[in-house]
Scaffold this active site. Structure first.
Site, PDB file in Angstrom:
ATOM      1  CD  GLU A   1     -11.921  -6.268   6.122  1.00 25.50           C
ATOM      2  OE1 GLU A   1     -11.054  -6.423   6.618  1.00 25.50           O
ATOM      3  OE2 GLU A   1     -12.283  -6.305   4.899  1.00 25.50           O
TER       4      GLU A   1
ATOM      5  CB  SER B   1      -1.260   9.141  14.714  1.00 25.86           C
ATOM      6  OG  SER B   1      -1.714  10.706  14.925  1.00 25.86           O
ATOM      7  CG  ASN B   2      -3.801   6.280  19.224  1.00 28.12           C
ATOM      8  OD1 ASN B   2      -4.109   5.622  18.279  1.00 28.12           O
ATOM      9  ND2 ASN B   2      -3.614   5.720  20.461  1.00 28.12           N
ATOM     10  CD  GLU B   3      -1.385  11.879  19.107  1.00 23.38           C
ATOM     11  OE1 GLU B   3      -0.937  11.079  18.318  1.00 23.38           O
ATOM     12  OE2 GLU B   3      -1.068  11.688  20.364  1.00 23.38           O
TER      13      GLU B   3
ATOM     14  CD  GLN C   1      -2.406   1.254   2.794  1.00 25.05           C
ATOM     15  OE1 GLN C   1      -2.250   0.774   3.690  1.00 25.05           O
ATOM     16  NE2 GLN C   1      -3.373   1.970   2.824  1.00 25.05           N
ATOM     17  N   GLY C   2       0.888   1.984  -1.073  1.00 22.47           N
ATOM     18  CA  GLY C   2       1.756   3.038  -1.062  1.00 22.47           C
ATOM     19  C   GLY C   2       0.903   4.540  -1.044  1.00 22.47           C
ATOM     20  CE1 TYR C   3      -3.607   3.924  -0.786  1.00 20.89           C
ATOM     21  CE2 TYR C   3      -4.755   4.442   1.292  1.00 20.89           C
ATOM     22  CZ  TYR C   3      -4.744   4.024   0.254  1.00 20.89           C
ATOM     23  OH  TYR C   3      -6.011   3.243  -0.327  1.00 20.89           O
ATOM     24  CB  SER C   4       2.852   7.148   4.327  1.00 22.01           C
ATOM     25  OG  SER C   4       1.821   6.610   5.079  1.00 22.01           O
TER      26      SER C   4
HETATM   27  C1  LIG Z   1       4.823   0.017  11.332  1.00 21.88           C
HETATM   28  C2  LIG Z   1       4.238   0.910  10.405  1.00 21.88           C
HETATM   29  C3  LIG Z   1       3.792   0.467   9.034  1.00 21.88           C
HETATM   30  C4  LIG Z   1       3.391   1.316   8.242  1.00 21.88           C
HETATM   31  N1  LIG Z   1       2.614   0.893   6.886  1.00 21.88           N
HETATM   32  C5  LIG Z   1       2.330   1.756   6.108  1.00 21.88           C
HETATM   33  C6  LIG Z   1       1.874   1.121   4.588  1.00 21.88           C
HETATM   34  O1  LIG Z   1       2.181   0.046   4.210  1.00 21.88           O
HETATM   35  N2  LIG Z   1       1.639   2.115   3.607  1.00 21.88           N
HETATM   36  C7  LIG Z   1       1.510   3.579   3.824  1.00 21.88           C
HETATM   37  O2  LIG Z   1       1.165   4.194   2.866  1.00 21.88           O
HETATM   38  N3  LIG Z   1       1.803   3.937   5.051  1.00 21.88           N
HETATM   39  C8  LIG Z   1       2.303   3.192   6.305  1.00 21.88           C
HETATM   40  N4  LIG Z   1       2.749   3.580   7.319  1.00 21.88           N
HETATM   41  C9  LIG Z   1       2.697   5.223   7.702  1.00 21.88           C
HETATM   42  C10 LIG Z   1       1.562   5.698   8.669  1.00 21.88           C
HETATM   43  O3  LIG Z   1       0.444   5.704   8.079  1.00 21.88           O
HETATM   44  C11 LIG Z   1       2.144   7.023   9.001  1.00 21.88           C
HETATM   45  O4  LIG Z   1       3.001   6.703   9.969  1.00 21.88           O
HETATM   46  C12 LIG Z   1       1.128   7.922   9.919  1.00 21.88           C
HETATM   47  O5  LIG Z   1       0.122   8.084   8.849  1.00 21.88           O
HETATM   48  C13 LIG Z   1       1.612   8.968  10.378  1.00 21.88           C
HETATM   49  O6  LIG Z   1       2.457   9.668   9.638  1.00 21.88           O
HETATM   50  P1  LIG Z   1       3.697  10.378   9.891  1.00 21.88           P
HETATM   51  O7  LIG Z   1       4.606   9.036  10.357  1.00 21.88           O
HETATM   52  O8  LIG Z   1       4.279  10.863   8.812  1.00 21.88           O
HETATM   53  O9  LIG Z   1       3.675  11.066  11.322  1.00 21.88           O
HETATM   54  P2  LIG Z   1       3.387  12.654  11.165  1.00 21.88           P
HETATM   55  O10 LIG Z   1       2.326  12.894  10.751  1.00 21.88           O
HETATM   56  O11 LIG Z   1       4.621  13.362  10.885  1.00 21.88           O
HETATM   57  O12 LIG Z   1       3.095  12.883  12.755  1.00 21.88           O
HETATM   58  C14 LIG Z   1       3.989  12.948  13.935  1.00 21.88           C
HETATM   59  C15 LIG Z   1       3.296  13.078  15.048  1.00 21.88           C
HETATM   60  O13 LIG Z   1       2.554  14.267  15.039  1.00 21.88           O
HETATM   61  C16 LIG Z   1       1.471  14.066  15.613  1.00 21.88           C
HETATM   62  N5  LIG Z   1       0.380  14.900  14.554  1.00 21.88           N
HETATM   63  C17 LIG Z   1       0.092  14.804  13.443  1.00 21.88           C
HETATM   64  N6  LIG Z   1      -0.753  16.026  13.064  1.00 21.88           N
HETATM   65  C18 LIG Z   1      -1.180  16.214  14.029  1.00 21.88           C
HETATM   66  C19 LIG Z   1      -2.448  17.167  14.544  1.00 21.88           C
HETATM   67  N7  LIG Z   1      -2.980  17.609  13.603  1.00 21.88           N
HETATM   68  N8  LIG Z   1      -2.621  17.154  15.685  1.00 21.88           N
HETATM   69  C20 LIG Z   1      -2.073  16.646  16.721  1.00 21.88           C
HETATM   70  N9  LIG Z   1      -0.985  15.830  16.468  1.00 21.88           N
HETATM   71  C21 LIG Z   1      -0.790  15.716  15.328  1.00 21.88           C
HETATM   72  C22 LIG Z   1       1.061  12.642  15.333  1.00 21.88           C
HETATM   73  O14 LIG Z   1       0.145  11.955  15.983  1.00 21.88           O
HETATM   74  C23 LIG Z   1       2.487  11.850  15.605  1.00 21.88           C
HETATM   75  O15 LIG Z   1       2.405  11.469  16.893  1.00 21.88           O
HETATM   76  C24 LIG Z   1       3.201   2.741   8.354  1.00 21.88           C
HETATM   77  C25 LIG Z   1       3.683   3.258   9.710  1.00 21.88           C
HETATM   78  C26 LIG Z   1       4.112   2.408  10.632  1.00 21.88           C
HETATM   79  C27 LIG Z   1       4.641   2.916  11.921  1.00 21.88           C
END
Ligand SMILES: Cc1cc2nc3c(=O)[nH]c(=O)nc-3n(C[C@H](O)[C@H](O)[C@H](O)COP(=O)(O)OP(=O)(O)OC[C@H]3O[C@@H](n4cnc5c(N)ncnc54)[C@H](O)[C@@H]3O)c2cc1C
Lengths: 387, 372
Positions: A246, A370-372, A127-130
């Site tokens: 799901e 994320s939980n936030e 899954q290529g989203y992030s």
């Molecule tokens: C083990 C693992 C597997 C993953 N697998 C995939 C995958 O297969 N495909 C894919 O596309 N992605 C994948 N991801 C990515 C995942 O979707 C992202 O990590 C997630 O969306 C958070 O983005 P980020 O890591 O850039 O953190 P950031 O968005 O940079 O966030 C950093 C911190 O800031 C907080 N934050 C951000 N915005 C806010 C806000 N508005 N208010 C309060 N707090 C905030 C967050 O909660 C977090 O604690 C995976 C991640 C992990 C850890």
């Protein structure tokens, strides 16, 4: 072979029995209760193919596409038994994400081509989203797909792509146009063959020292326009609709259940249940887990009655991921000086992977929103709080 | 940002902090941790030698024994600075613990040799005091010397050690023995530590030692060990406070630079409140360390012990929980091995688990207080 409609007609207990029987017959014992969270395809292909042969690989796909056509209620039993019997996770992006996406938004040609190849394991999906600059703020994504005749030329980068190093197809969100006011517009879902020239994958080691996720680079990658799912520029809605019922599983009790089993094993081995201070801390975790079951059931009932889940189901995801963390932290406390070990620690004649689970528990609070971000959604969509 | 504030009218403590920072700029802690881990090693010899040359392996050794003759204040300042820099050498055990054991041992040629080697870095001393379950180490008189048998666990520097400082049951009391690493009947097994360093289990199987190997004896284990444990706990608390403070800074920097939704994530109120909590926890940890050092110096033994228990518990909890939150605020980046914040978390866990976890230390504190 039993037809799928029969699965739903089966009494719950008989259905459970059928699943257990399948596991007994087809899942090699060395693949049960394995430590690895995210085995590669080759490591679990025996199980994958066995499920396919038995017709149990795709529980929620419709029967005409080789699925079991299970109702949400039966699907919940399936997932429950899977965990209880210690089945290893299989690369499931094809089954769980791209399959349903195609079933809902794909053309007949796309369904006919891709779905069977998921079932045979010929196509392994990721899954290529992030992207590096688009995590929580996914709509800001920038990987560009520029039209050139009957193809898109893709340039950019995805990151955190789970299992990209064992996948040969990626379903990616790409930017096909830009709307300054509504950033969600101009995003398209594109199916990309990862063997196409210009695709490069770099695995990233995680805190546990394993490589579950990767960076995926696209350098002038040509993708046929026929590989778009749904409408061009309307990919955001396509991608969002995918999870459906799901979403309840994001809040499942599985992870804290695994963790508390380890805590109990260590506590028994060390006689900690005789210690009132520990018992009292344990009791809190135990009841948190018990009560999570009740809250899960409240949503499960909605599904069993044929209803749909609302945004409020996210409360389960927040609770279960935080509980998972608390229990693994407790296990490290109980481990005492042994909490210094990266390796599994002794618990009587057995071993407990205390550090492995503690480190693993950092991730679910981040991925899948994320939980936030979940709380932001709950604040707006459920409590309707002002901006 | 957070730091232990001691009286520093001469500017001596600031100088110590600077020299640790200088060392860290030449030999970054994170790189050293990764190398050590890849090699399965238990120390970074280059770093340790540099620290010995700077005088940091003998801070607490009295001047008349050839040490720096400084106090726990200086030790805390150095340990805190090492924690900040993630220089993860086992100073609390291999230097502080060993120093106090030796300083309190009887004067002897053997003790002189060990102290000199510890101070100049030519010897690596591994204190071994924690018995394996059901396999405690005991010594008995044999052939004009002693015979040691049993097992010690959680031993830092077990592979690199030239000499072990081993506590063993002896004649109804306890003895502290100097055991050469190359001795017959001694074997070492290692496991991976979460902070990247190997941790040893040391077995003594009919390990014979000459009379001169007995460095000290006492009627109880506590009499032999308590002073060393207390000082080591102060050093650990200071190092944990350093880790905690630095982890807060790193996370503030990261969240200020990381942009999502068109803004630095540090601009979101939820993130700000969390950072404030983390900062405050680090400040509390630093204050607890200062309190421990000052209360110990005041001389009331009971009050000193309690202050040390409080500081180790406070700093341990602060470091671990700050680092957990720090990892979370780094998003997926925090879950990678490449990002240093995870190394801070792992180091914090390891030190927090050394010489007593917070739960136990707090209970000990309350028990002491209520017994008084
Ligand atoms: C083990 C693992 C597997 C993953 N697998 C995939 C995958 O297969 N495909 C894919 O596309 N992605 C994948 N991801 C990515 C995942 O979707 C992202 O990590 C997630 O969306 C958070 O983005 P980020 O890591 O850039 O953190 P950031 O968005 O940079 O966030 C950093 C911190 O800031 C907080 N934050 C951000 N915005 C806010 C806000 N508005 N208010 C309060 N707090 C905030 C967050 O909660 C977090 O604690 C995976 C991640 C992990 C850890």
């Amino acid at each position: 072979m039993t037809s799928a409609t029969d699965w739903n007609a089966l009494a719950d207990e008989a259905f459970r029995e059928a699943f257990r029987d399948l596991v007994e017959r087809r899942l090699p014992s060395e693949l049960r209760f394995i430590r690895k969270q995210r085995p590669l395809f080759d490591e679990v292909s025996v199980w994958y193919h066995a499920l396919a042969e038995e017709g149990w690989l795709a529980p929620v796909w419709p029967v005409e596409h080789g699925g079991m056509g299970l109702t949400p209620a039966k699907h919940m039993i399936y997932v429950e038994e899977w965990g209880r019997l210690g089945c290893p996770r299989i690369p499931d992006h094809g089954l769980g994400l791209i399959g349903p996406l195609l079933l809902e938004h794909g053309t007949d040609e796309q369904k006919a081509y891709y779905l069977p190849r998921i079932l045979t394991g010929e196509h392994v999906w990721c899954q290529g989203y992030s992207e590096p600059n688009s995590g929580s703020d996914l709509a800001s994504l920038r990987t560009a797909a520029v039209r050139d005749g009957d193809a898109f030329v893709v340039n950019g980068q995805k990151i955190w792509t789970t299992l990209a190093h064992c996948a040969n197809w990626i379903f990616a969100l790409v930017r096909t146009s830009r709307d300054e006011k509504v950033r969600q517009k101009g995003i398209t879902v594109l199916l990309i063959d990862m063997t196409t020239p210009g695709v490069r994958v770099r695995p990233i080691a995680n805190l546990r020292g394993e490589t579950d996720f990767c960076e995926v680079f696209f350098d002038d990658v040509r993708v046929p326009v026929a590989n778009v799912v749904g409408q061009i520029d309307q990919g955001w809605d396509v991608a969002k609709s995918v999870l459906g019922h799901e979403r309840i599983f994001l809040g499942a009790t599985t992870r804290p259940e695994i963790a508390i089993e380890r805590l109990e094993k260590l506590a028994r081995a060390r006689g900690a249940f005789e210690d009132p201070a520990f018992r009292s801390r344990y009791a809190r975790h135990r009841l948190d887990l018990y009560d999570l079951g009740s809250a899960f059931e409240r949503f499960a009932k909605v599904l069993r009655d044929g209803g749909e889940l609302g945004a409020d189901v996210s409360m389960l995801k927040i609770f279960t991921t935080e509980l998972y963390q608390r229990i693994t932290e407790e296990t490290l406390t109980l481990a005492g000086e042994d909490a210094r070990y990266f390796d599994d620690i002794e618990a009587g004649n057995d071993q407990v992977d205390a550090m492995n689970l503690f480190l693993d528990s950092r991730a679910p609070a981040i991925f899948g929103g994320s939980n936030e971000i979940q709380k932001n959604i709950l604040a707006k969509a459920v409590l309707r709080l002002p901006s | 940002m957070p730091q232990s504030i001691f009286d520093d009218s001469e500017g001596m403590l600031a100088m110590l902090r600077d020299s640790v920072a200088t060392l860290a700029s030449r030999q970054p802690g994170a790189a050293s941790v990764r190398q050590k881990r890849a090699a399965g090693a238990d120390m970074d010899k280059v770093l340790w030698t540099a620290m010995a040359q700077a005088g940091w392996t003998g801070i607490l050794i009295p001047e008349d024994l050839g040490g720096a003759g400084l106090s726990l204040t200086e030790q805390a300042v150095v340990s805190e600075a090492l924690g900040r820099a993630l220089i993860s050498e086992p100073v609390a055990t291999g230097a502080v613990f060993a120093s106090i054991l030796l300083a309190r041992a009887d004067a002897s040629v053997e003790r002189g040799r060990l102290v000199a080697g510890l101070v100049d870095g030519s010897l690596i001393l591994a204190p071994a005091w924690k018995d394996g379950i059901g396999r405690s180490v005991s010594a008995r008189a044999a052939d004009g010397g002693y015979m040691l048998s049993g097992e010690k666990r959680h031993v830092d520097l077990a592979v690199s050690a030239t000499d072990f400082l081993v506590v063993a049951a002896l004649d109804g009391g306890f003895g502290l023995f100097s055991v050469p690493a190359k001795g017959v009947g001694l074997s070492v097994e290692t496991a991976h530590g979460v902070d990247g360093a190997a941790i040893g289990t040391v077995r003594f199987d009919q390990c014979w030692l000459p009379q001169a190997a007995l460095l000290a004896r006492a009627s109880s284990e506590a009499e032999l060990l308590d002073a060393a444990i207390t000082s080591a706990r102060v050093a650990l608390a200071a190092e944990l406070a350093g880790i905690a403070s630095r982890a807060v800074e790193i996370t503030i920097d990261y969240t200020k630079a990381r942009v999502q939704f068109g803004k630095p994530i540090a601009s979101f109120q939820v993130v700000q409140h969390r950072l404030v909590d983390m900062w405050s926890d680090a400040e509390f940890a630093c204050a607890a360390v200062v309190n421990a050092v000052e209360t110990l110096a005041d001389g009331d033994a009971q009050a000193g012990r309690m202050a040390v228990l409080a500081a180790k518990a406070r700093a341990g909890d602060a470091a671990v929980s700050i680092c957990r939150r720090a990892v979370h605020l780094h998003g997926a980046m925090g879950f990678t091995d490449e990002c240093d914040i995870g190394l801070y978390l792992k180091r914090a866990i390891s030190l927090n688990a050394t010489l007593g976890q917070p739960e136990d230390l707090r209970l000990e504190f309350v028990n002491l207080e209520r017994a008084a």
